[in-house]
Write an enzyme that holds these catalytic residues in place. Structure first.
Site, PDB file in Angstrom:
ATOM      1  N   HIS A 146       0.743  -1.217  -0.054  1.00 34.78           N
ATOM      2  CA  HIS A 146      -0.003   0.023  -0.013  1.00 34.78           C
ATOM      3  C   HIS A 146       0.931   1.237  -0.074  1.00 34.78           C
ATOM      4  O   HIS A 146       0.591   2.336  -0.463  1.00 34.78           O
ATOM      5  CB  HIS A 146      -0.962   0.068   1.173  1.00 34.78           C
ATOM      6  CG  HIS A 146      -2.281  -0.711   1.110  1.00 34.78           C
ATOM      7  ND1 HIS A 146      -3.081  -1.128   1.988  1.00 34.78           N
ATOM      8  CD2 HIS A 146      -2.949  -0.974  -0.202  1.00 34.78           C
ATOM      9  CE1 HIS A 146      -3.947  -1.761   1.363  1.00 34.78           C
ATOM     10  NE2 HIS A 146      -4.031  -1.714   0.213  1.00 34.78           N
ATOM     11  N   GLU A 187      -1.053 -15.806 -19.056  1.00 33.55           N
ATOM     12  CA  GLU A 187       0.053 -15.753 -18.126  1.00 33.55           C
ATOM     13  C   GLU A 187       0.727 -16.993 -17.971  1.00 33.55           C
ATOM     14  O   GLU A 187       1.465 -17.026 -16.829  1.00 33.55           O
ATOM     15  CB  GLU A 187      -0.426 -14.901 -16.984  1.00 33.55           C
ATOM     16  CG  GLU A 187      -1.634 -15.230 -16.515  1.00 33.55           C
ATOM     17  CD  GLU A 187      -2.238 -14.500 -15.397  1.00 33.55           C
ATOM     18  OE1 GLU A 187      -1.602 -13.757 -14.953  1.00 33.55           O
ATOM     19  OE2 GLU A 187      -3.685 -14.348 -15.353  1.00 33.55           O
ATOM     20  N   CYS A 216      -0.078  -6.249 -20.350  1.00 29.57           N
ATOM     21  CA  CYS A 216      -0.419  -5.315 -19.237  1.00 29.57           C
ATOM     22  C   CYS A 216       0.524  -5.654 -18.070  1.00 29.57           C
ATOM     23  O   CYS A 216       0.380  -5.015 -17.030  1.00 29.57           O
ATOM     24  CB  CYS A 216      -1.887  -5.875 -18.859  1.00 29.57           C
ATOM     25  SG  CYS A 216      -2.191  -7.533 -18.192  1.00 29.57           S
ATOM     26  N   ASP A 271       3.312 -12.670 -14.210  1.00 28.84           N
ATOM     27  CA  ASP A 271       3.170 -14.156 -14.122  1.00 28.84           C
ATOM     28  C   ASP A 271       3.758 -14.967 -15.130  1.00 28.84           C
ATOM     29  O   ASP A 271       4.182 -16.294 -14.884  1.00 28.84           O
ATOM     30  CB  ASP A 271       1.636 -14.663 -14.019  1.00 28.84           C
ATOM     31  CG  ASP A 271       1.175 -14.260 -12.376  1.00 28.84           C
ATOM     32  OD1 ASP A 271       2.118 -14.642 -11.192  1.00 28.84           O
ATOM     33  OD2 ASP A 271       0.110 -14.081 -12.080  1.00 28.84           O
TER      34      ASP A 271
END
Length: 574
Positions: free
Chosen positions: A194, A435, A506, A459
């Site tokens: 975060h 992925e 992406c 991934d």
């Protein structure tokens, strides 16, 4: 003494300033026995510390700057939820009563237990939520030990300060926002924490994972944070300082120049149009995407809505979030990825003990195993589809039957909405994330059933190389330029292009300017990345002649030797 530490950059840039150390109460906790007659008083002391921590959060929220990112509210609420959770607010009280131990030690014991459970989660975003628990505990510990949430320095207009901490919470950063901080460095943390998300939203140069910075740096030390190369220079000499001050000025000048490209169409020198999309984690991130000139949302990570709560979000709650993004983007596309978490049952029912979550029941596998949860999300996305160009993206596909089952559930969700008389776009497009190497190698059978594809390179690299990118001991082996990785990426792009199916990248590769020309030469025309990376990628596209570079790209792909490959890539980018 001059020395250099290496870490991971979570928010790019260069800044020079003096160290401001933030103490860690956790490091100062001792264990001692509490007498039978004092147990009740010790539990009262613990409850008072919890109350004080809550009050601190309320004070921080009340004094948040007007220009603080919208994410801050979510972070404050998350830390409140952690404080309210019985696993943190009640379990230590039981330890105090049963073992007659002091409140600080009981709290740290419970924290270690919870953090260990989160660290077993495969998904990096979920694993980083263990840091949130540590940050909340740190606040309670400081209340128990008579300290304040953090020490605020004197306001200074003359110099920038670099915050040095073992760890930092987003709530702490709200306080820091009132000061002229140039950046921060922490011993722990990752790119999905975060705090890293906040740093990116504030454009503060930041490094994490330095391991021993808090112990080795003294208050007031002169620091250089090079969050471009991932380097922290401590007590630099005059020559090094002068060099970095020049680099800092050049970097700021380049950032200013890039802002002029916001409304410029992303087109190569030989006239190839390129679509630049943004990845977002929160509905509020749309503002930054629009400011960067994104042509749409290429990846909305919906897992944020499901985290750190006992029950999954309702259909209406999800619908409101998806609708907000769709309406804000207007006619531009919004790709909403369905729930993608690792070992997600652990998140919802407390069973964290999975033997190998990376290869287990995660992403689309979990959604298909929990059809009611999946149907709820699909209905929410479909309802939002009437407010914009919404598309559905299915993560971690490996088998055709996963697509067929998902399409059947989408059809069922449409039928349920129709029965309720709720409007939606009946022709909403459905795509899949590639992925897993098996999906990349068997792409044609996926293309027959899907409207578009999205190449999740993070991934894909992890599974191709069998490397956990969050594991420090093997992170150096995580290589997007490994010949096998580039072959899979090139094969996927070229196969999709030949079949007339739109494909985007992406993952982090899309936001790396050093790889832009390589991806363009492979035939990629759709890039999706963090909004902060978008203008730098656009600038590289505007200076690229795809036809002229195509031969060099083929030479890179044919090069079997990694050193030769990097040499050719350097020539491509010259």
């Amino acid at each position: 003494m001059n020395f250099v530490l290496h870490g991971t950059s979570v928010s790019t840039g260069i800044t020079v300033g003096h160290a401001h150390l933030v103490s860690s109460a956790r490091l100062e906790v001792a264990q001692y026995e509490v007498g039978e007659q004092s147990v009740q008083a010790e539990t009262f002391r613990f409850d008072a510390a919890i109350a004080r921590a809550k009050q601190e959060l309320s004070t921080i929220e009340a004094h948040a700057p007007a220009d603080a990112p919208h994410e801050f509210g979510a972070f404050i609420n998350l830390h409140r939820m952690i404080l309210d959770d019985s696993s943190l607010s009640q379990a230590p009280r039981e330890l105090i009563r049963e073992r007659h131990c002091n409140a600080e030690w009981a709290l740290v014991q419970q924290m270690d237990k919870l953090v260990e459970q989160f660290e077993q989660m495969e998904d990096p975003y979920l694993r980083e939520r263990g840091r949130d628990i540590e940050q909340v505990v740190e606040r309670v510990l400081k209340a128990l030990m008579g300290g304040h949430g953090l020490t605020e320095p004197q306001l200074s207009e003359e110099r920038q300060l670099i915050v040095v901490a073992h760890d930092l919470s987003p709530a702490d950063m709200i306080v820091f926002k009132r000061h002229r901080f140039g950046g921060f460095v922490t011993d722990v943390g990752g790119v999905t924490s975060h705090t890293a998300i906040v740093a990116r939203s504030l454009n503060i140069p930041a490094l994490v994972g330095l391991h021993h910075a808090r112990q080795m740096i003294r208050e007031g030390d002169l620091l250089i944070v090079d969050a471009i190369q991932g380097v922290l220079v401590v007590d630099p000499d005059r020559l090094v300082l002068a060099e970095y001050q020049l680099r800092q000025s050049q970097h700021e000048l380049e950032r200013t120049k890039l802002k002029r490209l916001k409304s410029t169409r992303a087109t190569t020198l030989d006239g190839t149009p390129v679509e630049l999309l943004a990845n977002i984690e929160l509905p509020e991130d749309v503002r930054e995407a629009r400011e960067a000139g994104a042509q749409g949302i290429g990846l909305f990570r919906t897992e944020f809505l499901f985290m750190n709560r006992r029950e999954p979000p309702s259909e209406d709650e999800q619908y409101e979030a998806y609708r907000e993004v769709a309406k804000t983007m207007g006619p531009k596309p919004v790709v909403i990825r369905t729930l993608d978490v690792g070992a997600d049952k652990a998140l919802l029912d407390g069973d964290h003990d999975k033997p190998n979550p990376a290869l287990g029941l995660r992403a689309i596998r979990y959604c298909l195993a929990e059809p009611q949860l999946f149907l709820t999300q699909l209905r929410a996305i479909l309802r939002a589809s009437q407010h914009g160009r919404v598309r559905i993206l299915l993560p971690m596909l490996a088998h055709v039957h996963e697509i067929e089952q998902s399409l059947a559930l989408i059809k069922q969700a449409k039928g349920q909405l129709a029965e309720r008389g709720i409007e939606f776009n009946p022709t909403v497009q459905v795509g899949g994330m590639i992925e897993i190497p098996a999906a990349a190698l068997a792409l044609p059978m996926f293309m027959k059933r899907l409207d578009f594809l999205s190449l999740g390179t993070n991934d894909l690299i992890q599974y191709t190389l069998a490397i956990d990118r969050s594991d420090d001991s093997v992170a150096h082996l995580y290589d997007p330029l490994h010949p096998a990785v580039l072959q899979l990426v090139a094969h996927s792009i070229q196969t999709a292009n030949r079949g007339g199916v739109p494909i985007a990248v992406c993952g982090e590769m899309a936001g790396d300017p050093a790889l832009t020309r390589l991806l363009l030469g492979m035939g990629l025309k759709n890039f999706s990345m963090h909004p902060a990376q978008l203008l730098a990628i656009k600038e590289r596209i505007l200076r690229t002649d795809v036809g002229e570079n195509r031969a060099m790209v083929q030479r890179v792909l044919r090069a079997g030797d990694p050193a030769k490959m990097r040499e050719l890539l350097a020539k491509l980018n010259a």
